[in-house]
Design an enzyme around this catalytic site. Structure first.
Site, PDB file in Angstrom:
ATOM      1  CG  ASN A 161      -1.874   1.162   1.257  1.00 43.90           C
ATOM      2  OD1 ASN A 161      -1.803   2.066   0.421  1.00 43.90           O
ATOM      3  ND2 ASN A 161      -2.783   1.164   2.207  1.00 43.90           N
ATOM      4  CE  LYS A 194      -0.434   2.474   6.566  1.00 42.21           C
ATOM      5  NZ  LYS A 194      -1.866   2.624   6.913  1.00 42.21           N
ATOM      6  NE  ARG A 248      -6.373   1.477  -0.076  1.00 39.09           N
ATOM      7  CZ  ARG A 248      -6.324   2.726   0.347  1.00 39.09           C
ATOM      8  NH1 ARG A 248      -5.166   3.292   0.623  1.00 39.09           N
ATOM      9  NH2 ARG A 248      -7.443   3.428   0.496  1.00 39.09           N
ATOM     10  CG  HIS A 261     -13.568   2.871   2.962  1.00 39.35           C
ATOM     11  ND1 HIS A 261     -14.347   3.849   3.542  1.00 39.35           N
ATOM     12  CD2 HIS A 261     -12.282   3.218   3.251  1.00 39.35           C
ATOM     13  CE1 HIS A 261     -13.580   4.723   4.164  1.00 39.35           C
ATOM     14  NE2 HIS A 261     -12.317   4.367   3.997  1.00 39.35           N
ATOM     15  N   GLY A 269     -11.536   7.730   8.189  1.00 42.51           N
ATOM     16  CA  GLY A 269     -12.369   7.822   7.002  1.00 42.51           C
ATOM     17  C   GLY A 269     -13.490   6.821   7.190  1.00 42.51           C
ATOM     18  NE  ARG A 274     -11.158  12.120   3.901  1.00 39.59           N
ATOM     19  CZ  ARG A 274     -10.935  10.829   3.683  1.00 39.59           C
ATOM     20  NH1 ARG A 274     -11.943   9.979   3.637  1.00 39.59           N
ATOM     21  NH2 ARG A 274      -9.710  10.384   3.511  1.00 39.59           N
ATOM     22  NE  ARG A 310      -7.998   5.901  20.211  1.00 38.34           N
ATOM     23  CZ  ARG A 310      -6.803   5.537  19.777  1.00 38.34           C
ATOM     24  NH1 ARG A 310      -6.305   4.361  20.115  1.00 38.34           N
ATOM     25  NH2 ARG A 310      -6.093   6.346  19.008  1.00 38.34           N
ATOM     26  CD  GLU A 353     -12.069  -3.774  13.285  1.00 41.27           C
ATOM     27  OE1 GLU A 353     -11.090  -4.063  14.015  1.00 41.27           O
ATOM     28  OE2 GLU A 353     -11.975  -3.657  12.045  1.00 41.27           O
ATOM     29  CG  HIS A 354     -11.284  -1.099  18.524  1.00 43.68           C
ATOM     30  ND1 HIS A 354     -10.931  -2.324  19.040  1.00 43.68           N
ATOM     31  CD2 HIS A 354     -10.574  -0.960  17.369  1.00 43.68           C
ATOM     32  CE1 HIS A 354     -10.046  -2.912  18.245  1.00 43.68           C
ATOM     33  NE2 HIS A 354      -9.824  -2.097  17.227  1.00 43.68           N
ATOM     34  CD  GLU A 396      -9.060  -1.528   3.859  1.00 45.89           C
ATOM     35  OE1 GLU A 396      -9.408  -0.858   2.859  1.00 45.89           O
ATOM     36  OE2 GLU A 396      -8.620  -1.025   4.904  1.00 45.89           O
TER      37      GLU A 396
END
Length: 370
Positions: free
Chosen positions: A7, A14, A70, A159, A191, A220, A259, A308-309, A356
């Protein structure tokens, strides 16, 4: 089969190595082209290769079976993962006007790896590809059609790799084939976007021509009155900078880390409380619209960092939606279980970590194995 997933960003690279679709190593090279960093993407790849070789994960890039990239924007041309050749490289280059911040960096990764490992097949996996099944009424904007026909202005969505991955995982959890599943998948991170999935295919998504549309995000704005950027520009305001980098949660309360926003809201900070309410309101707006559009929904899926969190966001999103078939089990949600819907809920409520990179590896292996 050993697949390297890359990526490439404008100043970062990455990477993740998969062996028979199991992740064995990953890392990131940052500050490419910046003071204190490596010179370019070729140098970044050399650093990544050195790390993998020294870690005993790989002899060299030349020993890979495939490389998956990607690529953010595939336009209308690319509706599936595609083996890269010169024609594909030029097509990605031609799409740069649609993704000026992303496609150039993605291309640098592709071209640099072609020099490093010329004999290894490379595959492009496009963020936009999953959404190319949307019907025309979902992607065509109500502006003069010449802007679409001449310039390609339409809803593309992003996405897609994440939405596709969690949709497949949701189908497994439901014990049904993907093409028998109707889902609303919610990728909620810095995002964020929602996707309506009908019989395994994307039929609508909240992002648009760019990733700015749709939900309130970290920085955004998401959907606003289209006259607002015109109003800004008439006053000499950099609308692009404001709407992409200074808006969203950050614009509402000065912070884009959910958070910290939750902590501040719990401590009584009024702006943080308002930011949370605005953020959730927009998610519920799209969730309700997509449930209405699909008619029958098997499950809704929370994924990505927030999805998820954040126990609180999941609770706020689902609150009062029992008439739509969503019955949240608050204890399961609090424990962060994989299935947080109540036993009697007609619609499943799932928390599925997105991956991903693995999805890119799966699609890359499928393409080079043909």
């Amino acid at each position: 089969m050993r697949i390297l997933v890359l990526n490439a960003g404008s100043s970062s690279l990455k990477y993740e190595l998969f062996d028979n679709l199991e992740s064995v190593a990953s890392g990131v090279v940052e500050h490419i082209g910046e003071p204190g960093g490596v010179k370019d993407h070729e140098a970044a790849l050399e650093m990544a290769e050195k790390r993998l070789v020294e870690g005993g994960f790989l002899e060299s890039f030349a020993r890979l079976d495939g490389i998956g990239h990607r690529v953010v924007h595939g336009g209308e041309r690319f509706v599936a993962p595609t083996r890269i050749d010169e024609t594909v490289v030029e097509a990605i280059r031609e799409l740069i006007p649609l993704a000026p911040l992303h496609n150039p960096a993605n291309l640098q990764g592709i071209e640099s790896m072609a020099k490093k490992a010329p004999g290894v097949p490379q595959v492009a996996v496009f963020d936009t590809a999953f959404h190319q099944t949307m019907p025309k009424e979902a992607w065509l904007y109500a502006i003069p059609t010449e802007f679409y026909e001449r310039d390609g202005l339409r809803r593309y969505g992003f996405h897609g790799t994440s939405h596709h991955y969690v949709a497949k995982e949701a189908a497994k959890r439901l014990g049904k084939p993907l093409d028998a599943c109707n889902l609303v998948t919610m990728h909620l991170g810095n995002g964020a976007s929602l996707c309506a999935v009908w019989e395994g295919q994307s039929v609508d998504t909240s992002m648009g021509f760019t990733p700015l549309a749709g939900l309130v995000m970290g920085t955004r704005s998401g959907d606003i009155d289209p006259e607002i950027p015109i109003w800004m520009m008439k006053r000499g305001i950099d609308a692009d900078k404001v709407l992409n980098k200074q808006s969203g949660l950050k614009g509402l309360c000065g912070d884009n880390d959910l958070r910290r926003i939750e902590e501040r809201a719990a401590g009584g900070d009024a702006k943080s409380k308002t930011a949370l309410k605005v953020y959730v309101h927009r998610i519920r707006h799209y969730l309700g619209a997509y449930i209405a559009q699909l008619g029958r929904v098997d499950a809704v899926v929370f994924t990505a960092g927030v999805g998820e969190h954040s126990v609180l966001v999941r609770q706020m999103v689902c609150e009062g939606l029992e008439p739509l078939g969503l019955f949240l089990d608050t204890e399961k949600n609090l424990r962060g279980e994989a299935v947080i819907s109540a036993e009697n809920s007609p619609v499943g409520i799932f928390v599925i970590p997105t991956d991903e990179e693995k999805e890119i590896a799966v699609q890359t292996e499928a393409v080079i194995g043909r």
